[in-house]
Scaffold this motif. Structure first.
Motif, mmCIF file in Angstrom:
data_model
loop_
_atom_site.group_PDB
_atom_site.id
_atom_site.type_symbol
_atom_site.label_atom_id
_atom_site.label_comp_id
_atom_site.label_asym_id
_atom_site.label_seq_id
_atom_site.Cartn_x
_atom_site.Cartn_y
_atom_site.Cartn_z
ATOM 1 N N TRP A 157 -27.286 -73.940 48.781
ATOM 2 C CA TRP A 157 -27.060 -74.756 49.976
ATOM 3 C C TRP A 157 -26.999 -73.866 51.211
ATOM 4 N N ASN A 158 -27.894 -74.100 52.162
ATOM 5 C CA ASN A 158 -27.943 -73.352 53.408
ATOM 6 C C ASN A 158 -26.976 -74.011 54.390
ATOM 7 N N ARG B 2 -29.241 -77.682 54.530
ATOM 8 C CA ARG B 2 -30.270 -78.117 53.597
ATOM 9 C C ARG B 2 -30.242 -77.201 52.370
ATOM 10 N N VAL B 3 -30.985 -77.585 51.336
ATOM 11 C CA VAL B 3 -31.072 -76.805 50.107
ATOM 12 C C VAL B 3 -32.314 -75.925 50.165
ATOM 13 N N ASP B 4 -32.133 -74.607 50.024
ATOM 14 C CA ASP B 4 -33.241 -73.649 50.069
ATOM 15 C C ASP B 4 -33.359 -72.945 48.715
ATOM 16 N N SER B 5 -34.514 -72.362 48.489
ATOM 17 C CA SER B 5 -34.744 -71.576 47.259
ATOM 18 C C SER B 5 -34.047 -70.232 47.367
ATOM 19 N N CYS B 6 -33.614 -69.709 46.195
ATOM 20 C CA CYS B 6 -32.900 -68.429 46.171
ATOM 21 C C CYS B 6 -33.100 -67.794 44.799
ATOM 22 N N SER B 7 -33.241 -66.490 44.779
ATOM 23 C CA SER B 7 -33.411 -65.759 43.520
ATOM 24 C C SER B 7 -32.079 -65.121 43.125
ATOM 25 N N LEU C 77 -19.415 -78.056 40.124
ATOM 26 C CA LEU C 77 -20.517 -78.330 39.194
ATOM 27 C C LEU C 77 -21.836 -78.530 39.927
ATOM 28 N N SER C 78 -21.798 -79.228 41.083
ATOM 29 C CA SER C 78 -23.047 -79.427 41.829
ATOM 30 C C SER C 78 -23.589 -78.103 42.369
ATOM 31 N N SER C 79 -22.696 -77.193 42.787
ATOM 32 C CA SER C 79 -23.148 -75.885 43.282
ATOM 33 C C SER C 79 -23.724 -75.046 42.155
ATOM 34 N N LEU C 80 -23.064 -75.069 40.998
ATOM 35 C CA LEU C 80 -23.575 -74.292 39.855
ATOM 36 C C LEU C 80 -24.852 -74.900 39.300
ATOM 37 N N TRP C 81 -25.026 -76.229 39.425
ATOM 38 C CA TRP C 81 -26.277 -76.855 38.965
ATOM 39 C C TRP C 81 -27.462 -76.400 39.832
ATOM 40 N N ARG C 82 -27.211 -76.202 41.121
ATOM 41 C CA ARG C 82 -28.274 -75.667 41.987
ATOM 42 C C ARG C 82 -28.585 -74.217 41.624
#
Length: 576
Positions: A424-425, A430-435, A412-417
């Motif tokens: 998650w990099n 760390r958490v990075d932006s992704c399209s 759920l935490s991965s799908l929420w991101r």
């Protein structure tokens, strides 16, 4: 200038003679250790004092004269005592005289090579030489809050205590010896006690050597490669009984070592370990005698099977309750039935295993009861391991529920991101932006919805089995705390504090005996014993705890995320 003379109370009734002790110039203090009686030969006294200095490593010298006359003081005696100062040449030369049963003594000093004509104020301090000799002065426990003045006072007291403690050679001669020098000190009437102690020490050497040889064989077997293979190494590192046996084996090696203790701390540690082992084995023997009396082992074995069946029945009822509508909650019926039947099958396997072992349980308990002769702590560790084996099915339920719950939480935490356009990099942690494209968002939405609606059912099973697991861990933790208490409690130091409190000194206090104009102030030095809390804090033995030191925040985080809580000691963890 104030001159302090520490005079042993045991020498108050000694015959006239000269005072032997140590002069501490930094403190303007004289520590009197013994009185040499008349008659004597000055050359022999000087030789004896030099021998004491060489052996004891203490600057002992003749400090002055001591006169104890029940009649009027004669002028010839006073002149003779003054002439002794020329023979021994000590600055200052102390003269102490006691006339009859008078409470007030005359004290004076002679300084023939000094031009200072100011009169010195003399303070006469009586001390119990036996207590100071046998006591050990402890530094302040709270060194952070202690001032420089307190530290300086402690160092001054330490110099006086060390002077008396290091002068053991001086106390080997008394007034009953046939030699030319006759002394009065605290051990004048009890030298034979020291002889008995020395004989006991000599007799214990062969026993310690034999015990050391046997322990070296046992430790060699324990360090052999046979115990490094996977099944044996796993059991040795996880079972608390093996950990306790290894801990006690180290204790036996310490107390049976031929190496002499270098200081008071090492000596007290050996004594505490020896008394702890003795009391532990005594309590274990009492437990063993209680178990084998009136066939209590058979009654315990007959009770164990019904208790295990009752626990299994309660778990079955609990699972049946969870498979319905627990507390009126609407659960996912398909997942609820799958999980309930899965756990019910495990309970069925557990009941079959218990009934298969039932004919051998009494025999197992009979042999396990014999282990109490190794000590109460070993018996308690075996009890903890038995509880772990009997509740192994609860542990399995907890692991299954925790893994399933943890998988859904992280999913759920991965799908929420994913919904927020982030990921998650792994490389940079760390958490990075992704399209993401439309198909990825659609699949992510479906998976998030499925996991979210299945989460309450999984969380309920996880919550129930986590509470059961925590109950077992708490029981094992209480047993472990009791074992650690027996292992770490300095019983010898506590008994010594109770019976001989002066042996553990935290400081001294002074009580005024007599005070009169023209006479020296007479004080009595008394030892302040170390508090019971200070005794435990100073001499507490190190323990090997089987539980990691997690904070409450870390524990709650693990419970919320579904991480496993292991009540096991990781290799290399040592807790003091």
């Amino acid at each position: 200038m104030v001159l302090k003379i520490f005079f042993p109370s045991c020498c108050a009734s000694a015959e006239s003679g000269i005072l032997i002790g140590r002069w501490i110039s930094e403190q303007s203090s004289a520590v009197v250790l013994a009185v040499v009686h008349f008659p004597f030969i000055p050359v022999q006294v000087k030789q004896y004092v030099s021998d004491v200095q060489r052996v004891a490593k203490v600057d002992v010298s003749v400090l002055g004269s001591w006169s104890n006359s029940k009649q009027e003081k004669e002028e010839s005696l006073s002149e003779f005592l003054e002439d002794l100062g020329i023979i021994f040449s000590h600055e200052p030369w102390i003269q102490i005289s006691k006339e009859g049963d008078s409470k007030f003594w005359d004290c004076s000093t002679l300084q023939k090579h000094s031009n200072n004509s100011t009169e010195e104020e003399i303070i006469l301090v009586y001390y119990d030489q036996r207590k100071v000799m046998l006591s050990h002065l402890h530094p302040p426990l709270d060194t952070a809050t202690s001032t420089n003045h307190e530290a300086k006072d402690a160092s001054r007291l330490s110099a006086i205590f060390d002077t008396v403690a290091k002068s053991k050679v001086l106390f080997m001669t008394d007034r009953y010896d046939d030699g030319p020098i006759k002394l009065t000190h605290w051990q004048s009437d009890g030298v034979e006690a020291s002889i008995i102690v020395e004989l006991m020490k000599q007799a214990s050497v062969p026993a310690c050597m034999l015990l050391t040889f046997l322990l070296s064989l046992i430790s060699g077997v324990c360090r052999s490669r046979l115990l490094k293979f996977w099944p044996l190494s796993f059991l040795w590192s996880k079972l608390s009984t093996c950990e306790q046996l290894g801990h006690r084996l180290q204790h036996l090696q310490v107390i049976s070592s031929n190496k002499k203790a270098q200081n008071q701390t090492q000596l007290m540690r050996k004594a505490n370990i020896f008394v702890s082992l003795l009391i532990d084995v005594a309590l274990g023997m009492l437990l063993m005698s209680w178990l084998y009396r009136k066939n209590r082992i058979g009654h315990l074995a007959d009770t164990l099977i019904p208790v295990a069946d009752h626990v299994a029945e309660e778990l079955q009822d609990l699972l049946q309750w969870l498979m319905g509508a627990p507390a009126g909650l609407k659960m996912n019926r398909a997942l609820d039935q799958v999980l309930g039947r899965f756990f019910l099958y495990h309970i069925h396997l557990w009941i079959s295993y218990i009934h298969l072992m039932s004919p051998f349980i009494e025999m197992i308990l009979w042999y396990v009861g014999l282990s109490a002769c190794l000590g109460l702590t070993v018996a308690l560790c075996i009890l903890s391991d038995i509880i772990a084996l009997l509740t192994f099915h609860i542990y399995c339920f907890y692991v299954y529920g925790a893994r399933l719950y943890c998988l859904k939480i992280y999913g759920l935490s991965s799908l929420w991101r994913l919904f927020r356009g982030k990921k998650w990099n792994v490389l940079r942690q760390r958490v990075d932006s992704c399209s993401y494209d439309l198909d990825q968002l659609f699949i992510g939405t479906l998976l998030f919805t499925i996991l979210l609606f299945l989460l309450p059912t999984t969380a309920l099973y996880y919550l129930v089995f986590t509470l059961l697991r925590l109950l077992v861990v708490i029981v094992q933790g209480l047993i472990r705390l009791l074992v650690d208490l027996i292992d770490s409690l300095p019983l010898y130091s506590i008994i010594l504090r109770l019976c001989r409190s002066y042996r553990l000194a935290a400081g001294v206090k002074f009580r005024v005996l007599e005070q009169q104009d023209g006479k020296p102030l007479r004080l009595l030095m008394q030892i302040n014993p170390l508090s019971y809390g200070g005794v435990v804090q100073t001499y507490r033995l190190p323990t090997y705890s089987c539980y990691p030191k997690d904070s409450w925040t870390s524990l709650c985080k693990k419970l919320f995320l579904g991480e496993l809580i292991y009540p096991w000691k990781h290799k290399g963890e040592k807790q003091d």
